[in-house]
Design a protein around this motif. Structure first.
Motif: not given
Length: 67
Positions: A43-54
């Motif tokens: 919804r927010q057009s975000v394409t990058r996430i900081m996470t340990f979740d593969a």
């Protein structure tokens, strides 16, 4: 702590929860929490996430930044 490392914190809407449900039902392996994150990102057009979740590595158009 979170606000110190991110630019913006997005609210979760009812539409996001509906979209998260669609994501969970359409694919195996996505938790409700991950699907909700993905729905908000869409919804927010975000394409990058900081996470340990593969799990996010397999999502087309999503770049996982290793936390």
């Amino acid at each position: 702590l979170l606000e110190g490392i991110v630019d913006e914190v997005f609210e979760v809407t009812h539409d996001d929860t509906r979209r998260a449900r669609e994501i969970v039902l359409a694919s195996q392996g996505w938790s409700a929490r991950d699907a909700l994150h993905l729905a908000v990102m869409e919804r927010q057009s975000v394409t990058r996430i900081m996470t340990f979740d593969a799990a996010f590595d397999a999502q087309v158009g999503c770049e996982r930044l290793h936390a």
